[in-house]
Design a protein around this motif. Structure first.
Motif, mmCIF file in Angstrom:
data_model
loop_
_atom_site.group_PDB
_atom_site.id
_atom_site.type_symbol
_atom_site.label_atom_id
_atom_site.label_comp_id
_atom_site.label_asym_id
_atom_site.label_seq_id
_atom_site.Cartn_x
_atom_site.Cartn_y
_atom_site.Cartn_z
ATOM 1 N N LYS A 73 0.798 -1.227 0.000
ATOM 2 C CA LYS A 73 0.000 0.000 0.000
ATOM 3 C C LYS A 73 0.832 1.279 0.000
ATOM 4 C CE LYS A 73 -3.634 -2.643 0.427
ATOM 5 N NZ LYS A 73 -4.569 -2.872 -0.692
ATOM 6 N N CYS A 74 1.971 1.273 0.689
ATOM 7 C CA CYS A 74 2.748 2.498 0.855
ATOM 8 C C CYS A 74 3.990 2.562 -0.023
ATOM 9 C CB CYS A 74 3.178 2.662 2.317
ATOM 10 S SG CYS A 74 1.825 2.584 3.517
ATOM 11 N N HIS A 75 4.451 1.404 -0.514
ATOM 12 C CA HIS A 75 5.717 1.383 -1.259
ATOM 13 C C HIS A 75 5.570 0.695 -2.612
ATOM 14 C CE1 HIS A 75 8.028 2.751 2.306
ATOM 15 N NE2 HIS A 75 7.076 2.110 2.961
ATOM 16 N N GLU A 76 4.398 0.798 -3.175
ATOM 17 C CA GLU A 76 4.153 0.208 -4.490
ATOM 18 C C GLU A 76 5.048 0.866 -5.537
ATOM 19 O OE1 GLU A 76 0.453 -0.674 -7.615
ATOM 20 O OE2 GLU A 76 0.142 0.566 -5.817
ATOM 21 N N GLY A 77 5.741 0.046 -6.315
ATOM 22 C CA GLY A 77 6.615 0.559 -7.347
ATOM 23 C C GLY A 77 7.999 0.945 -6.864
ATOM 24 N N HIS A 78 8.258 0.797 -5.568
ATOM 25 C CA HIS A 78 9.567 1.135 -5.018
ATOM 26 C C HIS A 78 10.527 -0.050 -5.167
ATOM 27 C CE1 HIS A 78 8.042 4.574 -2.160
ATOM 28 N NE2 HIS A 78 7.615 4.689 -3.398
ATOM 29 N N ASP A 79 11.803 0.236 -4.948
ATOM 30 C CA ASP A 79 12.841 -0.800 -4.988
ATOM 31 C C ASP A 79 12.909 -1.446 -3.600
ATOM 32 O OD1 ASP A 79 15.010 -2.405 -5.522
ATOM 33 O OD2 ASP A 79 16.489 -0.785 -5.408
ATOM 34 N N LEU A 80 12.369 -2.656 -3.475
ATOM 35 C CA LEU A 80 12.264 -3.324 -2.185
ATOM 36 C C LEU A 80 13.224 -4.507 -2.073
ATOM 37 C CD1 LEU A 80 8.376 -3.447 -1.767
ATOM 38 C CD2 LEU A 80 9.959 -1.764 -0.811
ATOM 39 N N PHE A 81 13.751 -4.697 -0.862
ATOM 40 C CA PHE A 81 14.521 -5.892 -0.542
ATOM 41 C C PHE A 81 13.617 -6.822 0.261
ATOM 42 C CE2 PHE A 81 18.067 -2.630 -0.379
ATOM 43 C CZ PHE A 81 18.571 -2.958 -1.629
#
Length: 401
Positions: free
Chosen positions: A75-83
């Protein structure tokens, strides 16, 4: 996937498809099923174990490490670069706190500035193992598996464990050498209940000592050189002295640790240690040992529900319960049904279940014979479905005279 000669379409064995689909579904249920994908986990406090992520977009290397829950990753980090951090114990979601600057959590904004009880590592910046490298690593040409230490929860390359990786490793828990040395009393348990190390043994000249050569030490890559700097490689005799000095316990009667130490059984105090299933039940829980666990920060070892396996089983059970109870879960079909009236919902559910059952039976015939499924086979199935639907509709028409 196998491609045929000429211009024919690529085909896949249905057996492979069914097996891969089931494996991926079970894996997703195991890792994510124990975590809520709709609600931020922050109100639950320091969750015993949950799926976690780190956002390289919001908290890149060089800043403060932070972890976010499953729901916030959606919900808050959609499309972000996640580990993807898999799971961590006793962690509280950081999303939107002071580590994220002006950004607020969309699911639960009322958070404390920091979560002082959280523990962080280089994993939160996408780095792993004693070699401090990313995974997957584009510079590492050696195929190797990553195994998580149950104490520090870091992920290590199999070749950097200081020992050979045993068979059926997925059924065992591992404690890295560094954590073993920080809790040296565990070496006494390792001598009697841990999985025996797979080693090649030879005598050292001039010493009555043992030299251990791990079978996989010949696996080298450009990143392995860092292990000698960041890794743990110490003298066996020093380990022995630390283990004997730190494993002293009080006069508590019936202490298993004292009995193990008195038995004189020992093993080479080097490399990671792999433990068999249910090994935690064999740890002593006398008063003195509980104090020892607390002092070394490993009280969780006496909690069988702390294990990743227990978390995964909980996730699978939750998923199965939702399916059995007709829960909506995250199924798009069930979400779409909310816009229909009750009669329409029942009709569609019946039609969907009939089609699903018939398709499964139809495809199982291909799987049993080891055949591949072609687009023509799929078209034929749905044409048969349409034909049956028309026959049922015609049979149900009645006219008044």
């Amino acid at each position: 996937m196998a491609a045929n000669d000429g211009d024919e379409e690529a085909t896949v064995s249905l057996v492979d498809v069914l097996e891969e689909d089931e494996e991926l579904e079970n894996e997703a249920s195991a890792v994510l099923g124990g975590s809520d994908s709709e609600k931020c986990s922050y109100p639950e406090g320091y969750v015993k174990r949950q799926a976690l992520y780190a956002c390289n977009t919001c908290t890149p290397k060089g800043g403060e490490p932070a972890g976010i829950c499953l729901a916030c990753s959606y919900k808050c980090h959609e499309g972000h670069d996640l580990f993807e951090l898999y799971t961590k114990r006793n962690f509280r979601c950081d999303c939107g706190n002071d580590k994220f600057g002006e950004m607020e959590c969309k699911l639960f904004a009322d958070k404390e500035k920091v979560n002082s009880g959280n523990k962080y590592s280089h994993n939160f910046f996408g780095l792993y193992c004693t070699c401090d490298r990313p995974y997957p690593d584009p510079e590492d040409e050696v195929p190797d598996e990553m195994i998580q230490c149950i104490v520090c929860e870091d992920w290590l390359h199999g070749r950097h464990l200081g020992c050979a990786v045993p068979d059926c490793v997925e059924l065992q828990e591992m404690i890295c050498e560094s954590c073993m040395n920080k809790t040296p009393f565990l070496w006494n348990y390792a001598a009697q209940i841990a999985v025996p190390p797979i080693t090649k043994v030879s005598a050292c000249k001039g010493e009555g000592d043992v030299k251990v050569e791990v079978e996989n030490e010949n696996l080298k890559s450009p990143v392995d050189e860092k292990v000698q700097v960041n890794g743990t490689s110490a003298c066996k005799r020093k380990h022995q002295e630390e283990a004997e000095g730190s494993s002293e316990v009080g006069s508590c009667s019936g202490c298993r640790l004292r009995e193990m130490k008195a038995s004189g059984t020992s093993r080479t105090l080097q490399g990671a240690v792999f433990w068999p299933s249910a090994w935690r039940t064999k740890l002593c829980t006398c008063t003195d040992c509980k104090i020892l666990y607390a002092d070394t920060g490993v009280s969780f070892l006496t909690d069988e529900t702390d294990t990743v396996l227990a978390y995964e089983n909980k996730g699978k059970s939750t998923e199965q319960a939702e399916q059995a109870g007709g829960a909506e879960g995250r199924d798009p079909l069930m979400s779409a049904l909310n816009n229909l009236n009750r009669v329409q919902q029942l009709e569609i559910i019946h039609e969907y279940n009939d089609m699903k059952t018939e398709l499964k039976d139809y495809l199982q015939r291909f799987a049993a014979e080891g055949k591949v499924v072609t687009p023509e086979d799929i078209r034929q199935f749905f044409e048969q479905q349409q034909s049956r639907k028309r026959r049922r509709a015609n049979a149900g028409q009645y006219y008044c005279s």
